[in-house]
Scaffold this motif. Structure first.
Motif, mmCIF file in Angstrom:
data_model
loop_
_atom_site.group_PDB
_atom_site.id
_atom_site.type_symbol
_atom_site.label_atom_id
_atom_site.label_comp_id
_atom_site.label_asym_id
_atom_site.label_seq_id
_atom_site.Cartn_x
_atom_site.Cartn_y
_atom_site.Cartn_z
ATOM 1 N N ARG A 4 2.327 1.861 -3.527
ATOM 2 C CA ARG A 4 1.341 2.451 -4.432
ATOM 3 C C ARG A 4 1.070 3.910 -4.062
ATOM 4 N NH1 ARG A 4 -1.470 -1.213 -7.652
ATOM 5 N NH2 ARG A 4 -1.194 -3.416 -7.126
ATOM 6 N N TRP A 5 1.019 4.179 -2.772
ATOM 7 C CA TRP A 5 0.769 5.553 -2.325
ATOM 8 C C TRP A 5 1.897 6.474 -2.772
ATOM 9 C CZ3 TRP A 5 -3.322 7.747 0.324
ATOM 10 C CH2 TRP A 5 -3.113 9.037 0.793
ATOM 11 N N ARG A 6 3.128 5.993 -2.622
ATOM 12 C CA ARG A 6 4.277 6.822 -3.003
ATOM 13 C C ARG A 6 4.296 7.082 -4.506
ATOM 14 N NH1 ARG A 6 10.679 5.445 -1.717
ATOM 15 N NH2 ARG A 6 11.518 7.399 -2.540
ATOM 16 N N SER A 54 -13.179 1.809 0.826
ATOM 17 C CA SER A 54 -12.219 2.664 0.131
ATOM 18 C C SER A 54 -12.501 2.704 -1.365
ATOM 19 C CB SER A 54 -10.793 2.161 0.384
ATOM 20 O OG SER A 54 -10.481 2.193 1.764
ATOM 21 N N SER A 60 -3.925 5.744 -7.302
ATOM 22 C CA SER A 60 -4.997 5.092 -6.539
ATOM 23 C C SER A 60 -5.025 5.544 -5.082
ATOM 24 C CB SER A 60 -4.833 3.565 -6.602
ATOM 25 O OG SER A 60 -4.736 3.114 -7.919
ATOM 26 N N ARG A 61 -4.722 6.795 -4.805
ATOM 27 C CA ARG A 61 -4.632 7.236 -3.416
ATOM 28 C C ARG A 61 -5.974 7.244 -2.702
ATOM 29 N NH1 ARG A 61 -0.007 11.902 -2.577
ATOM 30 N NH2 ARG A 61 1.766 10.518 -2.978
ATOM 31 N N LEU A 103 -4.844 1.533 3.900
ATOM 32 C CA LEU A 103 -3.578 1.676 4.607
ATOM 33 C C LEU A 103 -3.790 1.661 6.107
ATOM 34 C CD1 LEU A 103 -0.533 2.254 4.539
ATOM 35 C CD2 LEU A 103 -1.073 4.683 4.412
ATOM 36 N N VAL A 134 0.832 -1.198 0.000
ATOM 37 C CA VAL A 134 0.000 0.000 0.000
ATOM 38 C C VAL A 134 0.873 1.256 0.000
ATOM 39 C CG1 VAL A 134 -1.731 1.296 1.285
ATOM 40 C CG2 VAL A 134 -1.918 -1.184 1.115
ATOM 41 N N ALA A 135 1.966 1.223 0.775
ATOM 42 C CA ALA A 135 2.868 2.376 0.825
ATOM 43 C C ALA A 135 3.529 2.622 -0.526
ATOM 44 C CB ALA A 135 3.926 2.167 1.903
ATOM 45 N N LEU A 157 -6.783 3.787 -1.507
ATOM 46 C CA LEU A 157 -5.720 3.238 -0.663
ATOM 47 C C LEU A 157 -5.699 3.840 0.738
ATOM 48 C CD1 LEU A 157 -2.674 3.021 -3.096
ATOM 49 C CD2 LEU A 157 -3.985 1.139 -2.159
ATOM 50 N N LEU A 158 -6.278 5.026 0.902
ATOM 51 C CA LEU A 158 -6.167 5.720 2.181
ATOM 52 C C LEU A 158 -6.744 4.893 3.329
ATOM 53 C CD1 LEU A 158 -5.377 8.214 3.746
ATOM 54 C CD2 LEU A 158 -7.595 9.217 3.171
#
Length: 454
Positions: free
Chosen positions: A195-197, A246, A201-202, A209, A192-193, A205-206
């Motif tokens: 993909r977030w970085r 999400s 797809s934020r 996470l 998840v981190a 993912l929020l």
């Protein structure tokens, strides 16, 4: 269409089967040590059903369904094994409720790591994923052939069989299984981190996470403080719900962005085609998109996001090209049954049904944008690229006379030049304004509009 219909039926049957197994297990009463398997089976299956229905060509829904099916088998097997009188049937059902634990956690891990598009975060994840599969299979085989987890499962019947060397298998399993469970759940946070970085797809993912982080912390505390993975497994049951919430929230944000893009574009004051391309890209969570204008034989670039996407997509300077040669997945834009443009989105191979509907709405709005798009807007884009500043004094005179409505012959008389001199000057002005030859537009009108706008 028939294949999609069969797939929908199979996903409904799989989710229903998992829920039926949980219902059968509940007829044996409520056993709190096994509740998490039942909750996981239901939540994973229902969220998987929704994802598979919304995104038929994605594997994400199928991963959730697979995990839910394994958890349903674990739940009903343990329920029967915990309450039934000793016997062959109860022993075998109890056996089914014990050894697939590693496979269930592996399937759940794949569902989380591949969320939300059903793919690994990057090709680098393929080798660790293969190692995880191998270790999970080994752990499952140790538990299946030598019932190493039987004593901790709380089942009444004796194991249906056991092979020689159970003590050694127990030692190997303890050295492998618990660290594997820990690493698998740690991979959720890492995936998840990552993909977030990457900035993709934020929205969906929020919440995920937060859910996987809590589940991991509870697992670590349970293993360290009580020597048991049960608390972590119980907490894992909330992860599918968080994933589903999400995904829903991500769809809601995308729909809102789709509805409000025009307001934002007018507030920012940028070109509408660029704003529309950005809205399409952000709504579908893809890196680039473009809007094209013209007929089927020759379409030229009207807007893109980001600006470099024209080069990255293999299109040089937005030169006119036939509809069939546009790069990436293409949606035609029609006005009164006539092709007037296209929306191009590279990388949009797998879309949910909600995303397909969003694109359809944006394409309908693209028809209105292209209808209002004048040649002056295209020239303004060329000015931002630095082309308009390169007009010479003579070319500026030619542009002024074209704006007054003079023909090439009239320009020759006005400037006392020959036709062989004026015609190349007119072609150079068109080229510097970025007005490529296109039977659907009048380049002289466009040039006149730009002159008067200045």
């Amino acid at each position: 269409m028939a294949r999609s219909g069969r797939s929908d039926v199979l996903t409904v049957l799989a989710a229903s089967a998992a829920c039926v197994l949980v219902a059968v297990g509940l007829t044996r009463g409520v056993w709190w040590a096994n509740v998490h398997n039942g909750v996981l089976a239901v939540t994973l299956s229902l969220v998987g059903l929704w994802l598979a229905t919304e995104r038929p060509r994605s594997r994400e829904g199928h991963l959730f369904l697979a995990a839910g099916t394994v958890e349903a088998v674990l739940f009903v097997g343990r329920q029967v094994g915990h309450t039934a009188e000793p016997g062959a049937a109860a022993s075998w059902l109890g056996w089914l409720g014990v050894w697939p634990v590693a496979l269930g956690l592996l399937a759940t891990t794949y569902a989380v790591v591949c969320f939300p598009d059903g793919r690994l975060p990057s090709p680098r994840w393929r080798r660790p994923a293969a190692v995880a599969v191998a270790l999970a299979v080994v752990a499952a085989l140790l538990s299946a052939l030598w019932p190493v987890e039987w004593a901790s499962a709380g089942l009444r019947p004796a194991p249906p069989f056991t092979l020689p060397g159970r003590g050694t298998a127990q030692v190997v399993w303890e050295a492998l299984a618990h660290p594997l469970y820990l690493v698998l759940q740690l991979s959720w946070i890492v995936a998840v981190a990552v993909r977030w970085r990457a900035g993709r797809s934020r929205a969906p993912l929020l919440g995920l996470l937060l859910g996987v982080a809590v589940a991991f912390v509870v697992l670590v505390v349970g293993l360290v403080a009580a020597g048991s993975a049960v608390p972590g497994l119980v907490t894992v049951s909330v992860v599918p719900l968080v994933a589903g919430w999400s995904a829903l929230r991500g769809h809601a944000l995308a729909r809102y962005r789709t509805l409000s893009w025009l307001t934002g574009a007018q507030h920012e004051g940028g070109p509408l085609p660029d704003a529309l391309a950005r809205t399409v890209a952000e709504s579908l969570d893809v890196p680039m998109a473009s809007v094209w204008r013209g007929g089927g034989a020759a379409l030229h670039l009207a807007g893109s996001w980001p600006a470099a996407s024209v080069v990255d997509g293999g299109v040089e300077d937005g030169a006119p090209r036939p509809f069939e040669q546009l790069p990436g997945r293409t949606w035609p834009v029609h006005a009164q049954d006539e092709l007037v443009g296209a929306v191009v989105v590279p990388g949009a191979d797998v879309l949910s049904r909600a995303e397909e509907r969003m694109v359809a709405d944006l394409v309908a709005q693209a028809a209105l944008v292209l209808d209002r798009l004048t040649l002056a807007e295209l020239v303004r884009q060329e000015r931002r690229a630095g082309r308009l500043d390169h007009l010479t004094a003579r070319e500026g005179e030619v542009l002024e006379l074209m704006a007054r409505g003079l023909t090439n012959a009239a320009i020759c008389r006005e400037l006392h030049l020959s036709v062989k001199t004026v015609e190349p000057l007119v072609s150079t002005v068109f080229a510097k304004l970025g007005l490529h030859a296109d039977p659907t537009v009048n380049r002289r009108v466009l040039a006149a509009l730009e002159y008067h706008r200045r």
